[in-house]
Design a protein around this motif. Structure first.
Motif, mmCIF file in Angstrom:
data_model
loop_
_atom_site.group_PDB
_atom_site.id
_atom_site.type_symbol
_atom_site.label_atom_id
_atom_site.label_comp_id
_atom_site.label_asym_id
_atom_site.label_seq_id
_atom_site.Cartn_x
_atom_site.Cartn_y
_atom_site.Cartn_z
ATOM 1 N N SER A 27 0.756 -1.261 0.022
ATOM 2 C CA SER A 27 -0.136 0.080 -0.112
ATOM 3 C C SER A 27 0.825 1.223 0.036
ATOM 4 C CB SER A 27 -0.702 0.052 1.351
ATOM 5 O OG SER A 27 -1.798 -1.213 1.140
ATOM 6 N N ARG A 28 1.953 1.232 0.843
ATOM 7 C CA ARG A 28 2.847 2.497 0.864
ATOM 8 C C ARG A 28 3.402 2.557 -0.571
ATOM 9 N NH1 ARG A 28 5.075 2.820 7.078
ATOM 10 N NH2 ARG A 28 3.359 2.235 8.033
ATOM 11 N N ALA A 29 4.125 1.186 -0.941
ATOM 12 C CA ALA A 29 4.743 1.519 -2.390
ATOM 13 C C ALA A 29 3.799 2.136 -3.359
ATOM 14 C CB ALA A 29 5.106 0.344 -2.823
ATOM 15 N N LEU A 30 2.697 1.752 -3.431
ATOM 16 C CA LEU A 30 1.527 2.408 -4.286
ATOM 17 C C LEU A 30 1.549 4.063 -4.039
ATOM 18 C CD1 LEU A 30 -0.852 -0.391 -4.630
ATOM 19 C CD2 LEU A 30 0.827 0.197 -6.315
ATOM 20 N N ALA A 31 1.500 4.335 -2.883
ATOM 21 C CA ALA A 31 1.402 5.685 -2.384
ATOM 22 C C ALA A 31 2.771 6.472 -2.661
ATOM 23 C CB ALA A 31 1.043 5.911 -1.014
ATOM 24 N N VAL A 72 16.174 -3.167 -13.767
ATOM 25 C CA VAL A 72 16.392 -4.063 -14.815
ATOM 26 C C VAL A 72 15.172 -4.154 -15.730
ATOM 27 C CG1 VAL A 72 17.951 -5.270 -12.929
ATOM 28 C CG2 VAL A 72 15.506 -5.988 -13.359
ATOM 29 N N PRO A 73 15.434 -4.982 -16.864
ATOM 30 C CA PRO A 73 14.410 -5.088 -17.867
ATOM 31 C C PRO A 73 13.340 -6.045 -17.292
ATOM 32 C CG PRO A 73 16.615 -5.333 -18.964
ATOM 33 C CD PRO A 73 16.913 -5.135 -17.445
ATOM 34 N N ASP A 74 12.209 -5.604 -17.541
ATOM 35 C CA ASP A 74 11.122 -6.819 -17.110
ATOM 36 C C ASP A 74 11.488 -8.430 -17.439
ATOM 37 O OD1 ASP A 74 9.825 -4.538 -16.194
ATOM 38 O OD2 ASP A 74 7.978 -4.803 -17.610
ATOM 39 N N ARG A 75 12.086 -8.721 -18.494
ATOM 40 C CA ARG A 75 12.205 -9.822 -18.826
ATOM 41 C C ARG A 75 12.959 -10.670 -17.793
ATOM 42 N NH1 ARG A 75 16.335 -7.741 -21.779
ATOM 43 N NH2 ARG A 75 18.240 -8.725 -21.876
ATOM 44 N N VAL A 76 13.672 -9.973 -17.093
ATOM 45 C CA VAL A 76 14.828 -10.819 -16.120
ATOM 46 C C VAL A 76 14.277 -10.572 -14.578
ATOM 47 C CG1 VAL A 76 16.946 -10.563 -17.344
ATOM 48 C CG2 VAL A 76 16.466 -8.753 -15.804
ATOM 49 N N LEU A 77 13.119 -10.001 -14.379
ATOM 50 C CA LEU A 77 12.526 -9.899 -13.024
ATOM 51 C C LEU A 77 12.005 -11.088 -12.292
ATOM 52 C CD1 LEU A 77 10.094 -7.062 -13.636
ATOM 53 C CD2 LEU A 77 12.353 -6.764 -11.951
ATOM 54 N N PRO A 78 12.187 -12.241 -13.032
ATOM 55 C CA PRO A 78 12.037 -13.517 -12.399
ATOM 56 C C PRO A 78 13.244 -14.071 -11.578
ATOM 57 C CG PRO A 78 11.166 -13.820 -14.240
ATOM 58 C CD PRO A 78 11.717 -12.610 -14.448
ATOM 59 N N GLY A 79 14.491 -13.200 -11.636
ATOM 60 C CA GLY A 79 15.529 -13.543 -10.968
ATOM 61 C C GLY A 79 15.757 -12.665 -9.617
ATOM 62 N N LEU A 80 14.834 -11.716 -9.466
ATOM 63 C CA LEU A 80 14.874 -10.943 -8.336
ATOM 64 C C LEU A 80 14.454 -11.719 -6.906
ATOM 65 C CD1 LEU A 80 14.962 -8.350 -6.772
ATOM 66 C CD2 LEU A 80 12.430 -7.999 -7.457
ATOM 67 N N PRO A 81 13.448 -12.734 -6.890
ATOM 68 C CA PRO A 81 13.638 -13.464 -5.513
ATOM 69 C C PRO A 81 14.912 -14.148 -5.150
ATOM 70 C CG PRO A 81 11.639 -13.790 -7.062
ATOM 71 C CD PRO A 81 12.539 -13.031 -8.026
ATOM 72 N N VAL A 82 15.550 -14.680 -6.217
ATOM 73 C CA VAL A 82 16.716 -15.321 -5.925
ATOM 74 C C VAL A 82 17.912 -14.183 -5.407
ATOM 75 C CG1 VAL A 82 18.641 -16.716 -7.073
ATOM 76 C CG2 VAL A 82 16.276 -17.031 -7.769
ATOM 77 N N GLU A 128 6.861 1.923 -13.839
ATOM 78 C CA GLU A 128 7.860 1.647 -13.227
ATOM 79 C C GLU A 128 7.673 0.082 -12.430
ATOM 80 O OE1 GLU A 128 10.939 3.463 -9.934
ATOM 81 O OE2 GLU A 128 9.026 3.656 -9.585
ATOM 82 N N ALA A 129 8.532 -0.815 -12.537
ATOM 83 C CA ALA A 129 8.434 -2.123 -11.880
ATOM 84 C C ALA A 129 8.963 -2.024 -10.426
ATOM 85 C CB ALA A 129 9.222 -3.102 -12.722
ATOM 86 N N PHE A 130 7.994 -2.554 -9.610
ATOM 87 C CA PHE A 130 8.953 -2.371 -8.053
ATOM 88 C C PHE A 130 8.441 -3.865 -7.528
ATOM 89 C CE2 PHE A 130 4.538 -0.604 -7.645
ATOM 90 C CZ PHE A 130 4.165 -1.251 -6.471
#
Length: 267
Positions: A27-31, A72-82, A128-130
């Motif tokens: 919620s805070r991120a969206l704000a 980073v580009p959206d296509r590599v976002l699956p690597g963020l949790p790792v 923006e991706a977050f």
């Protein structure tokens, strides 16, 4: 490493009680909350894990969410949790923990059982991706009766320390995890940037992830919640897209998506 990693962040905000630190921080991120904002709760009343599983959150554990805005580009976002999970491991090793492993895709475990879980929720806002990256970590083992004999028992950070006790206060540990996670994500983003169009989600972090991967080269069971897949094989490792590579009885190596299957050791 990006210049953003040199930023000094303030104290992690602490809430006495909240439904979910991830939901509150989302919620805070969206704000408009900034990169690196972090919340810790003493108690969560509606903690969540992967696949909508509930996460018990009694007082005494570390329940922490961190807002990350990866460049980073959206296509590599699956690597963020790792990348985030590697940062958590770095923080735990930094306080003296030994034997820490990552159970695919990103549960934190040790030889005595499961220490904690990670839930990363990605969003886009204003182009923006977050991500809100949540961590639930047991400091002391929380006893429970597993429904599946192959499920790991609960363990705590104290089980991984030579002295058997956590010297750091939860506030200090939360800040250490936050800082190590942001540093790991920045290092990953730098590797992605350096690779350019050839970057894949686990570029720059695949070797360390496979080194920490629990049950690698061991027999595991691959299964789906609905029972449509249930088979045994040997976990070979994880590829650069985050898929588990399992060698089946016929010698073929099959890739599996963490959104679809679970992997547990054969008991």
């Amino acid at each position: 490493m990006s210049e953003r990693s040199e930023v000094t962040y303030g104290p992690v905000e602490v809430l006495d009680e909240v439904g979910s630190t991830n939901a509150e921080l989302m919620s805070r991120a969206l704000a408009g909350a900034p990169h690196g904002a972090a919340l810790r709760a003493r108690v969560q009343t509606a903690g969540r894990g992967r696949r909508t599983h509930n996460w018990a959150s009694p007082e005494g554990g570390l329940y922490l969410s961190i807002l990350i805005k990866p460049s980073v580009p959206d296509r590599v976002l699956p690597g963020l949790p790792v990348a985030f999970a590697l940062g958590v491991v770095h923080a735990l090793v930094g306080i003296g923990c030994a034997g820490i492993k990552l159970k695919w895709p990103n549960d934190i475990i040790c030889t005595r059982g499961k220490l904690g879980g990670i839930l990363v929720e990605l969003k886009h806002s204003m182009g923006e991706a977050f991500a809100v990256c949540g961590l639930g970590l047991n400091i002391r083992a929380v006893p429970f009766e597993p429904s599946d004999p192959s499920s790991l028992p609960g363990a705590g950070v104290e089980d991984c320390l030579p002295a058997g006790s956590v010297d750091s206060a939860l506030d200090d540990l939360a800040a250490a995890v936050r800082d190590a996670a942001l540093e790991a994500v920045d290092a990953w983003a730098s590797a992605i940037d350096a690779a350019g169009v050839d970057a894949e989600p686990l570029t720059g972090i695949i070797a360390e992830y496979n080194e920490l991967l629990a049950y690698r080269d061991e027999r595991v069971r691959v299964s789906t919640p609905d029972g449509s897949i249930s088979l045994d094989g040997v976990l070979v490792g994880v590829d650069t897209w985050g898929s588990a590579q399992v060698k089946l009885a016929d010698g073929a190596i099959q890739a599996y998506d963490a959104a679809l299957v679970s992997i547990r050791p054969v008991v």
